[in-house]
Design a protein around this motif. Structure first.
Motif, PDB file in Angstrom:
ATOM      1  N   GLY A  87       0.785  -1.233   0.000  1.00 49.35           N
ATOM      2  CA  GLY A  87       0.000   0.000   0.000  1.00 49.35           C
ATOM      3  C   GLY A  87       0.813   1.278   0.000  1.00 49.35           C
ATOM      4  N   THR A  88       2.110   1.185  -0.289  1.00 50.21           N
ATOM      5  CA  THR A  88       2.962   2.380  -0.270  1.00 50.21           C
ATOM      6  C   THR A  88       2.881   3.185  -1.557  1.00 50.21           C
ATOM      7  OG1 THR A  88       4.860   1.139  -1.139  1.00 50.21           O
ATOM      8  CG2 THR A  88       4.624   1.260   1.267  1.00 50.21           C
ATOM      9  N   GLU A  93      12.130   1.267  -4.268  1.00 50.46           N
ATOM     10  CA  GLU A  93      11.966   2.717  -4.153  1.00 50.46           C
ATOM     11  C   GLU A  93      11.847   3.169  -2.698  1.00 50.46           C
ATOM     12  OE1 GLU A  93       9.486   4.367  -7.791  1.00 50.46           O
ATOM     13  OE2 GLU A  93       8.466   2.600  -6.957  1.00 50.46           O
ATOM     14  N   LEU A  94      11.673   2.231  -1.786  1.00 49.25           N
ATOM     15  CA  LEU A  94      11.496   2.573  -0.382  1.00 49.25           C
ATOM     16  C   LEU A  94      12.819   2.992   0.247  1.00 49.25           C
ATOM     17  CD1 LEU A  94       9.328  -0.477   0.806  1.00 49.25           C
ATOM     18  CD2 LEU A  94       8.492   1.802   0.188  1.00 49.25           C
ATOM     19  N   SER A  95      12.743   3.868   1.221  1.00 45.71           N
ATOM     20  CA  SER A  95      13.921   4.153   2.039  1.00 45.71           C
ATOM     21  C   SER A  95      14.280   2.919   2.844  1.00 45.71           C
ATOM     22  CB  SER A  95      13.633   5.312   2.997  1.00 45.71           C
ATOM     23  OG  SER A  95      14.638   5.385   3.998  1.00 45.71           O
ATOM     24  N   PRO A 104      21.135  -4.077  -0.450  1.00 43.82           N
ATOM     25  CA  PRO A 104      20.462  -4.394  -1.720  1.00 43.82           C
ATOM     26  C   PRO A 104      19.000  -4.760  -1.441  1.00 43.82           C
ATOM     27  CG  PRO A 104      21.819  -6.231  -1.035  1.00 43.82           C
ATOM     28  CD  PRO A 104      22.065  -5.117  -0.041  1.00 43.82           C
ATOM     29  N   THR A 105      18.174  -3.745  -1.290  1.00 41.00           N
ATOM     30  CA  THR A 105      16.819  -3.936  -0.764  1.00 41.00           C
ATOM     31  C   THR A 105      15.957  -4.854  -1.632  1.00 41.00           C
ATOM     32  OG1 THR A 105      16.151  -1.862  -1.833  1.00 41.00           O
ATOM     33  CG2 THR A 105      16.818  -1.754   0.484  1.00 41.00           C
ATOM     34  N   LEU A 106      16.035  -4.700  -2.947  1.00 46.05           N
ATOM     35  CA  LEU A 106      15.214  -5.547  -3.824  1.00 46.05           C
ATOM     36  C   LEU A 106      15.640  -7.007  -3.713  1.00 46.05           C
ATOM     37  CD1 LEU A 106      12.983  -5.762  -5.969  1.00 46.05           C
ATOM     38  CD2 LEU A 106      14.752  -5.422  -7.711  1.00 46.05           C
ATOM     39  N   ALA A 107      16.937  -7.259  -3.659  1.00 44.93           N
ATOM     40  CA  ALA A 107      17.435  -8.634  -3.542  1.00 44.93           C
ATOM     41  C   ALA A 107      17.006  -9.256  -2.217  1.00 44.93           C
ATOM     42  CB  ALA A 107      18.954  -8.657  -3.682  1.00 44.93           C
TER      43      ALA A 107
END
Length: 360
Positions: free
Chosen positions: A31-32, A38-40, A240-243
């Motif tokens: 819900g962001t 893209e998030l911090s 590496p947030t997506l990973a």
């Protein structure tokens, strides 16, 4: 759309369910109105992902609170340097068991830092087998004993891990972590690049006993000190947030299947399919590894001639099989059948192998 029969050695196949889940959340995570990447990394939404991945790892691998779980960058290859920089202190010896090219590379980096020793090696037999080590007694000057649990290039795997006294056992488990249950408590440290069984490339998992953290000399750069990352929940710099998000989805998937025990049964069935074809081919196919050292993750084999190998790979490609060429250093063929490779795809490969032998 037809999915490829993906037998790549890494980056490797991901579970279809994971890719579909990521697709559903691609434009709007939780819900962001943003994608995870893209998030911090300081936000509560990302922190939830990060900590969920850690909690699932503790559950699936039965990791006690005596260990830190770190998400680092630079691949397992950076760990080849970080381990001796943190643990191979002056007057100590880093012991290595050589079972293939990755353990050779780990040793090469350690030699740049301090004193090393080769405790055992399979190089003399072209790495067709894992050295026999049941109980290892190390001298008081030992810093650690390093092994590589599975060898992607040669298709060998430790069937059981040695009991080590005198220093911590460290394992590079990049290519077989979570393929079967094992006792984390046997190890001082375990590390693994994610791109085989855990998720996409870009994140490296480190499981390290807390008493081994904080030993690095002052000369070790901040980012190469395990204490930096353990003290900041792997958030000292942007991870590496997506990973890590995709890794968390893979862990959720494994949990939904019934955990690592359930995955082990599927992996054993997949490996048996291919090894049965090799063993029943009357020498048409020849496995590289001796039966007592065979990997359930990387099935390596040769055909009777280069001409036959080229024909096999060409016809396999026409049939939609991807990634079956052996590593350039050994040639032949290799089927990497990591956790996410479906049983049906391995069944299709086994049938193709039998058909190719019959018609060649």
């Amino acid at each position: 759309m037809k999915r490829a029969y993906n037998f790549n050695a890494g980056p490797a196949a991901l579970p279809l369910e994971v890719l579909q889940k990521a697709q559903e959340e691609w434009l709007d995570f939780n819900g962001t109105g943003m994608n995870v990447m893209e998030l911090s990394h300081r936000s509560k939404d990302y922190e939830m992902v990060h900590n969920k991945a850690i909690a699932l790892l503790r559950k699936l691998l039965n990791i006690s609170d005596e260990y830190e779980i770190l998400f680092l960058q630079g691949g397992a290859s950076t760990q080849f340097s970080m381990i001796p920089m943190n643990l191979l202190l002056e007057g100590k010896v880093g012991h290595y068991v050589l079972t293939g090219s990755w353990s050779e590379k780990a040793l090469k980096e350690a030699k740049k830092v301090g004193q090393t020793s080769v405790l055992a090696t399979g190089k003399d037999n072209n790495y067709t087998t894992i050295p026999t080590l049941d109980k290892v007694e190390l001298d008081s000057d030992a810093a650690y004993l390093h092994i590589t649990s599975n060898n992607t290039i040669f298709g060998t795997q430790w069937q059981s891990f040695p009991e080590v006294n005198g220093a911590p056992l460290i394992a590079d488990m990049s290519s077989d972590i979570m393929c079967k249950p094992f006792d984390v408590n046997k190890f001082g440290m375990i590390y693994a690049g994610a791109q085989k069984n855990l998720g996409p490339s870009g994140v490296t998992l480190v499981i390290i006993r807390k008493d081994l953290i904080g030993q690095a000399p002052e000369s070790v750069p901040t980012m190469l000190d395990y204490k930096t990352h353990s003290g900041n929940n792997s958030l000292y710099n942007t991870p590496p947030t997506l990973a890590i998000y995709l890794l968390s989805l893979v862990l959720e998937h494994v949990d939904s299947l019934g955990g690592v025990e359930a995955v082990e049964k599927i992996n054993a069935e997949k490996a048996k399919l291919l090894y049965d074809v090799i063993d029943g081919s009357n020498g048409f196919y020849n496995g590289h590894a001796t039966p007592d050292s065979r990997s359930t993750m990387n099935v390596t084999f040769t055909l009777q001639s280069d001409e036959a190998t080229k024909a096999f790979l060409a016809q396999a490609k026409e049939q939609g099989f991807v990634g079956l060429a052996g590593h350039r250093s050994v040639g032949g063929c290799r089927a990497s059948i990591y956790n996410a490779v479906p049983l049906e795809h391995v069944q299709a490969l086994a049938e193709f192998m039998k058909s190719f032998q019959k018609n060649y």
